[in-house]
Design a protein around this motif. Structure first.
Motif, short mmCIF file in Angstrom:
data_model
loop_
_atom_site.label_atom_id
_atom_site.label_comp_id
_atom_site.label_asym_id
_atom_site.label_seq_id
_atom_site.Cartn_x
_atom_site.Cartn_y
_atom_site.Cartn_z
N LEU A 1 38.17 39.90 36.23
CA LEU A 1 38.92 38.91 34.88
C LEU A 1 37.41 38.12 35.41
CD1 LEU A 1 41.96 39.14 35.45
CD2 LEU A 1 41.55 40.38 33.96
N GLY B 1 35.39 39.52 31.49
CA GLY B 1 36.31 39.02 30.16
C GLY B 1 35.22 38.71 29.66
N TYR C 1 44.19 35.66 30.76
CA TYR C 1 44.25 36.08 31.64
C TYR C 1 44.39 35.92 33.11
CZ TYR C 1 39.70 37.48 29.57
OH TYR C 1 39.02 37.66 28.45
N THR D 1 40.44 32.98 34.87
CA THR D 1 39.80 32.81 33.35
C THR D 1 37.87 32.96 33.54
OG1 THR D 1 41.56 31.47 32.73
CG2 THR D 1 39.91 31.40 31.40
#
Length: 771
Positions: A439, A443, A482, A541
């Motif tokens: 992530l 992301g 997230y 995140t």
């Protein structure tokens, strides 16, 4: 005038030691309720003072009212130091406040203790229940044992520790330090022999029956009760008086993530002083996902969810970590969630009215104020900030075996993505780290602030949002999405995970000045439980600077227009980003799925009541079965002469159980005459005397006659036996009849010689044999 029985010093000492010791065992579970050794002085002092006062009253021949007055005086004189030390001078000298707390606490301290989450500490008058139970219990038990003249009455003092144990169970917790089973077994083994000895009924021959009763009681407590109750949690009175705070009645804290970012970005929510470097500020811990939102369980349905309860002056916590004293002043923060740091060991809300609404969850380290957080509220916390272990320190530790609420509405993309990402990971911590890195690296970050140049990003973390995040061409979102995605993926691969909403201040505290926390400091992370390390935080995140605009590079040849495609729209029209409406309001979980069927509840309650009653009645049922079996054997023997002789034995056994005289070395006729004379009531004496005399003659005739009686004669004889036994029972009191049914006297055997026939019958027998 009845002569008073004088107890020797040794006998008095035995009475005091047994009763005070039993009371101490009954009161032991309260020590854990108060925490540490807080309740030890109150319990020990109350036992010593109450027992001493009872001994003194018995020695000085004080009246009962004088002893009661002495208990009241001792309560107010010693209660300050033992039950309300925080209101005294130097924890010893009572003040006017002490007397007021002691007087009021006789009625209010019980409720106050039941509404506080253990350990309740020693604040105010919460120690009064423990002190009163010890003082009054010891004075009553020892006073009854030493003052009551009859042995049976003095033995009733054994009931006092039992009643105190019941009160302790009511005031206790769901999982006491000393289980009620252990308390009951100890009281049974100690008090039952003492009561028999004190009543004067303890005999060497009764040790077997006494041991049998004790064994049945212990077996019922240790084996049968757990089998009936199973996994059903024990009823706790404090749950019924003040039900735990139910967070499901409030919106999901994670749903407010975008509100902090958009509407309170520059608003000072609160200021914090004493915050250790790098420490996070927790607002809420969420462990239940229903396909719409992450929410706080906190209703006791799962062990790891805990419950929100009132707490005392101290909160148990681990000793591993950095200790600090943190002060928080609320400014713009609203709602019921109270910011906490690390593992609080105490929370002191300075506003007494607001402090009444403080509820804390030890399992999730989260706190709430039921009356709401408002501007001007200030409080301090003693906290322990645990050290965050590295992946190397966790090593091969397994995921903790904790119970979490079941998930529902999880999209298929979660499982597919989790399986691909964690395919090559080995240990549980490596699986968690691979999810975090996926992530972090794949992301993009966006709060959906298009006015600030950020990419479009829908708020929410429902099933549709998770599906578009993990199944779309690009992952775009913020901490809300997230953290939700990682927690769901971690659970899919078997890791116990939960989502935490809190704050990570970007500024640092300088020169001891309070640090301002704004909405821009909002954050969400994931915690995963590992054996030996507890809940370990993970940050899934991506960095704020990792945005789609900066990460995309134009292709060198034959470029194609690049358009960032938004995730698939929900069935309803999507409102502007300023309105966080992607997820509907949380729905209450259907009660039909979680409720226990009525028949099962009735069966559990019925079994819990019936099995202990059956086990208590088992010794008496065994006695009844043995007597019925003996009667049946006598009545159905093939030899009719023995059948009629067995009927006469049934009459004598009934007389033995009724405690009527049965003469040894006597003929049946002499025994019948003695039984007839033993009944004092005129009608009973006539009925019993005539019936048993006739039965004795018929039994002699059947035994010594040349021809055995016929079956019809034996049947008629047994009918007369039943009439005689009924008449004998009618000639005594109801209490004696009940004792006869439960008596073991006839089962132990009657040492009597074979009944002799009258001389005429013996001469006839010798003549027949010679011929």
């Amino acid at each position: 005038m009845r002569k008073r029985t004088v107890r020797t010093p040794v006998q008095t000492l035995i009475d005091v030691v047994v009763l005070v010791g039993a009371l101490a065992v009954a009161l032991v579970p309260l020590v854990a309720v108060y925490g540490g050794r807080t309740a030890v002085p109150a319990i020990a002092g109350g036992l010593v003072l109450g027992a001493g006062l009872a001994v003194l009253g018995a020695a000085r021949r004080w009246s009962a009212i004088t002893v009661v007055a002495g208990v009241v005086v001792v309560y107010f004189l010693a209660g300050g130091a033992l039950a309300a030390p925080t209101t005294t001078v130097a924890r010893v000298v009572p003040t006017a406040e002490t007397l007021q707390v002691l007087a009021r606490g006789l009625g209010t301290s019980w409720q106050e203790m039941l509404t506080l989450q253990p350990p309740v500490g020693s604040i105010g008058g919460v120690l009064i229940p423990a002190f009163v139970l010890a003082l009054v219990g010891s004075a009553a038990a020892v006073g009854i044992a030493l003052r009551v003249r009859s042995g049976a009455g003095a033995a009733c003092a054994a009931l006092v520790p039992v009643l105190v144990a019941v009160a302790v169970v009511v005031l206790g917790v769901r999982h006491p330090s000393l289980p009620p089973i252990a308390t009951g077994v100890v009281l049974l083994v100690v008090l039952l022999p003492w009561a028999a000895w004190r009543a004067g009924t303890l005999r060497a021959r009764r040790f077997v029956s006494l041991a049998l009763i004790a064994a049945v009681g212990v077996g019922a407590s240790v084996l049968a009760a757990p089998a009936v109750v199973g996994q059903t949690p024990r009823l706790v009175v404090r749950d019924e008086i003040v039900p735990p705070f139910d967070p499901r009645a409030y919106p999901s804290p994670l749903s407010a993530f975008r509100e902090f970012v958009k509407q309170r970005k520059d608003t000072t929510l609160f200021t914090v002083a004493g915050l250790p470097a790098g420490a996070r500020i927790r607002l809420a811990t969420m462990d239940r996902y229903d396909g719409v939102v992450w929410n706080v369980a906190g209703d006791g349905t799962a062990d790891s969810s805990g419950e929100f309860r009132r707490v005392g002056s101290t909160i148990p916590a681990t000793d591993r970590g950095t200790r600090a004293k943190v002060s928080i002043d609320v400014e713009g923060l609203t709602g019921v969630w109270l910011p906490t740091v690390g593992e609080p060991t105490s929370i002191d809300v300075h506003d007494s009215d607001a402090a009444d609404g403080l509820r804390f969850n030890e399992a999730t380290e989260a706190a709430v104020l039921t009356g709401g957080v408002r501007k001007g509220l200030d409080y301090t916390m003693d906290v322990v900030v645990p050290r965050e272990p590295t992946d190397a320190q966790i090593g091969g530790s397994l995921a903790s075996d904790v119970t979490l609420p079941d998930d529902s509405g999880v999209p298929e993309e979660v499982g597919a993505t989790a399986g691909d990402v964690a395919r090559d990971a080995g240990t549980p911590v490596q699986v968690a780290r691979s999810l975090t890195q996926f992530l972090n690296e794949k992301g993009y970050f966006s709060n959906g602030l298009t006015d600030a140049g950020q990419a479009r990003s829908l708020s929410g973390h429902g099933a549709d949002r998770m599906s578009s995040l993990l199944g779309g061409d690009q992952m775009i979102g913020d901490g809300e999405q997230y953290a939700s995605a990682m927690a769901l993926m971690a659970r899919d691969v078997g890791l116990p995970a939960r989502v935490v909403l809190g704050f990570e201040p970007s500024a640092t505290q300088e020169d001891g000045k309070p640090l301002a926390v704004t909405g821009d400091d909002i954050s969400a992370w994931v915690e995963i439980a590992f054996d030996g390390h507890g809940w370990v935080p993970f940050e899934p995140t991506p960095p704020r600077e990792q945005t789609p605009q900066e990460s995309e590079e134009p292709t060198p040849s034959d470029p194609q227009p690049q358009v960032v495609q938004p995730p698939p729209a929900a069935p309803d029209a999507v409102k502007p980003p300023d309105d966080d409406t992607e997820q509907p309001a949380p729905k209450a979980p259907p009660s039909a799925d979680d409720s226990v069927p009525l028949w099962r509840t009735v069966a559990l309650i019925g079994g819990a009541v019936a099995v202990p009653l059956f086990l208590l009645a088992l010794p008496f049922l065994v006695i009844g079965v043995l007597k019925a079996r003996r009667r049946r054997r006598r009545r159905r023997t093939r030899d009719t002469s023995q059948r009629m002789a067995g009927g006469w034995d049934e009459v004598l056994d009934a007389a033995v159980d009724l405690r009527q005289p049965v003469l040894a070395h006597a003929t049946r006729t002499e025994s019948a005459r003695a039984l007839g004379d033993a009944f004092t009531a005129t009608s009973a004496k006539t009925a019993v005397g005539a019936t048993v005399t006739q039965l004795a003659r018929q039994a002699d005739r059947a035994t010594f006659a040349a021809k055995p009686p016929t079956a019809a004669e034996a049947k008629a004889y047994w009918a007369d036996v039943d009439s005689a036994v009924k008449a004998m029972h009618g000639g005594v009191t109801r209490r004696r009849r009940l004792r006869a049914l439960l008596s073991l006297s006839s089962l132990r055997g009657r040492h009597r010689p074979r009944p002799q026939a009258p001389s005429s019958a013996r001469r006839g027998t010798r003549t027949r044999r010679s011929s």
